[in-house]
Structures are given as C-alpha cells and as structure tokens.
Design an enzyme around this catalytic site. Structure first.
Site, PDB file in Angstrom:
ATOM      1  N   ASP A  36       0.847  -1.196   0.000  1.00 13.29           N
ATOM      2  CA  ASP A  36       0.000   0.000   0.000  1.00 13.29           C
ATOM      3  C   ASP A  36       0.885   1.249   0.000  1.00 13.29           C
ATOM      4  OD1 ASP A  36      -3.231   0.474   0.905  1.00 13.29           O
ATOM      5  OD2 ASP A  36      -1.846   2.180   1.021  1.00 13.29           O
ATOM      6  N   GLN A  99     -14.299   2.619   1.352  1.00 15.82           N
ATOM      7  CA  GLN A  99     -13.632   2.123   0.140  1.00 15.82           C
ATOM      8  C   GLN A  99     -13.366   3.319  -0.770  1.00 15.82           C
ATOM      9  OE1 GLN A  99     -15.767  -0.911  -1.996  1.00 15.82           O
ATOM     10  NE2 GLN A  99     -14.150  -1.135  -3.541  1.00 15.82           N
ATOM     11  N   VAL A 101     -11.048   2.962  -3.670  1.00 15.81           N
ATOM     12  CA  VAL A 101     -10.717   2.482  -5.018  1.00 15.81           C
ATOM     13  C   VAL A 101     -11.747   1.416  -5.388  1.00 15.81           C
ATOM     14  CG1 VAL A 101      -9.010   1.361  -6.486  1.00 15.81           C
ATOM     15  CG2 VAL A 101      -8.248   2.957  -4.705  1.00 15.81           C
ATOM     16  N   HIS A 105     -10.197  -5.250  -3.442  1.00 15.40           N
ATOM     17  CA  HIS A 105      -8.834  -5.495  -2.944  1.00 15.40           C
ATOM     18  C   HIS A 105      -8.908  -5.896  -1.484  1.00 15.40           C
ATOM     19  CE1 HIS A 105      -9.864  -1.237  -2.693  1.00 15.40           C
ATOM     20  NE2 HIS A 105      -9.171  -1.195  -1.560  1.00 15.40           N
ATOM     21  N   HIS A 107      -7.032  -5.902   1.952  1.00 21.22           N
ATOM     22  CA  HIS A 107      -5.920  -5.323   2.717  1.00 21.22           C
ATOM     23  C   HIS A 107      -5.362  -6.398   3.651  1.00 21.22           C
ATOM     24  CE1 HIS A 107      -6.773  -0.887   2.150  1.00 21.22           C
ATOM     25  NE2 HIS A 107      -7.978  -1.356   1.871  1.00 21.22           N
TER      26      HIS A 107
HETATM   27  P1  5GP Z   1      -9.612   1.401   0.087  1.00 22.77           P
HETATM   28  O1  5GP Z   1      -9.604   2.768   0.727  1.00 22.77           O
HETATM   29  O2  5GP Z   1     -10.335   1.453  -1.245  1.00 22.77           O
HETATM   30  O3  5GP Z   1     -10.062   0.285   0.950  1.00 22.77           O
HETATM   31  O4  5GP Z   1      -8.085   1.064  -0.231  1.00 22.77           O
HETATM   32  C1  5GP Z   1      -7.383   1.621  -1.285  1.00 22.77           C
HETATM   33  C2  5GP Z   1      -5.934   1.587  -0.903  1.00 22.77           C
HETATM   34  O5  5GP Z   1      -5.150   1.829  -2.058  1.00 22.77           O
HETATM   35  C3  5GP Z   1      -5.548   2.666   0.120  1.00 22.77           C
HETATM   36  O6  5GP Z   1      -5.066   2.051   1.306  1.00 22.77           O
HETATM   37  C4  5GP Z   1      -4.503   3.497  -0.597  1.00 22.77           C
HETATM   38  O7  5GP Z   1      -3.465   3.923   0.241  1.00 22.77           O
HETATM   39  C5  5GP Z   1      -4.010   2.551  -1.687  1.00 22.77           C
HETATM   40  N1  5GP Z   1      -3.528   3.225  -2.872  1.00 22.77           N
HETATM   41  C6  5GP Z   1      -4.109   4.292  -3.503  1.00 22.77           C
HETATM   42  N2  5GP Z   1      -3.389   4.649  -4.573  1.00 22.77           N
HETATM   43  C7  5GP Z   1      -2.335   3.783  -4.640  1.00 22.77           C
HETATM   44  C8  5GP Z   1      -1.234   3.663  -5.557  1.00 22.77           C
HETATM   45  O8  5GP Z   1      -1.077   4.393  -6.533  1.00 22.77           O
HETATM   46  N3  5GP Z   1      -0.341   2.654  -5.289  1.00 22.77           N
HETATM   47  C9  5GP Z   1      -0.483   1.815  -4.228  1.00 22.77           C
HETATM   48  N4  5GP Z   1       0.456   0.864  -4.060  1.00 22.77           N
HETATM   49  N5  5GP Z   1      -1.509   1.908  -3.353  1.00 22.77           N
HETATM   50  C10 5GP Z   1      -2.418   2.894  -3.556  1.00 22.77           C
END
Ligand code: 5GP
Length: 119
Positions: A36, A99, A101, A105, A107
């Site tokens: 992440d 969420q 993205v 996914h 974590h």
């Molecule tokens: P969510 O908030 O959707 O559960 O998790 C999305 C995750 O993607 C977040 O923890 C965020 O830090 C990670 N993330 C967002 N953009 C990028 C990126 O460009 N590269 C990587 N490796 N992680 C990312």
C-alpha cells in the site's frame, strides 16, 4: 490500444499493466499483490484480483473460488512477510466502509498490535 481504454482502467488495472509503476509482491493469472502506498501498519499490502470487480457487492456465486484464492495468497504472503504474531485482513466496502478504489482489494495489515474495534 483502442481510444478510451486507458481512461477506463481502474487504478489497480493501471498498476497491473505497468502504466503506473509499483513493485509486485506477488503475481499469478488471477491476482497480484502490491504494498500500500500509504501504509497503516509496518506491513500493509493489497491482494487484488486482475478482473476489476468494483466491490464485494458485485461478487457472484462463480467468484467464490476467486475470493478463497485471495485469502490463500494473503496468508502465504503474510508468512513470507514474517507476520507470525498475526495480522488483519480487510475488504472495505462502499462509503461507510471507506472504500476509495472501486476495484476489489483485500488489505493485509500487520507488524504491530492492531486495535479493535477499528475507527
Ligand atoms: P480502500 O480505501 O479502497 O479500501 O483502499 C485503497 C488503498 O489503495 C488505500 O489504502 C490506498 O493507500 C491505496 N492506494 C491508492 N493509490 C495507490 C497507488 O497508486 N499505489 C499503491 N500501491 N496503493 C495505492
């Protein structure tokens, strides 16, 4: 590439395709794993299906093997990352789940004592 394809890709598809550079922790035909970019624990990586399923709510019966595979890969990588004292796996879903993205996914967080309940 057809016009518009790049814009239609999710962030994680762009990473999988190398459009956005990211170190691959793991790759197979079904999924891949990356660290992440904004880690919330000493070890924080994401296990991501190649198919851009938007959220948990978009899973179908036929995806049950895929979801099991994501967890199996998560556990294997957690051991490779030496998370022998435990770790947490999380699928955030939707607005209340924070969420950000819209490409499914898993974590995996570890390397410190995690608290419960999460915020
Ligand atoms: P969510 O908030 O959707 O559960 O998790 C999305 C995750 O993607 C977040 O923890 C965020 O830090 C990670 N993330 C967002 N953009 C990028 C990126 O460009 N590269 C990587 N490796 N992680 C990312």
């Amino acid at each position: 590439m057809k016009g518009g394809d790049m814009a239609d890709k999710t962030l994680f598809q762009k990473i999988a395709d190398g459009d956005i550079p990211s170190e691959m922790l793991y790759e197979d035909d079904v999924c891949f794993a990356i660290r992440d970019i904004n880690p919330q624990a000493p070890v924080h990586f994401l296990v991501i299906p190649r198919r851009p399923i938007p959220t948990l709510n978009h899973l179908e019966k036929a995806d049950e093997d895929l979801v099991g595979h994501l967890f199996t890969v998560a556990a294997k990588l957690a051991m490779e990352e030496e998370l022998t004292d435990g770790y947490r796996t999380v699928f955030n879903c939707g607005r209340h789940g924070q969420q950000t993205v819209n490409h499914l996914h898993l974590h995996v967080l570890g390397g410190r004592q995690l608290k419960w309940p999460p915020g």
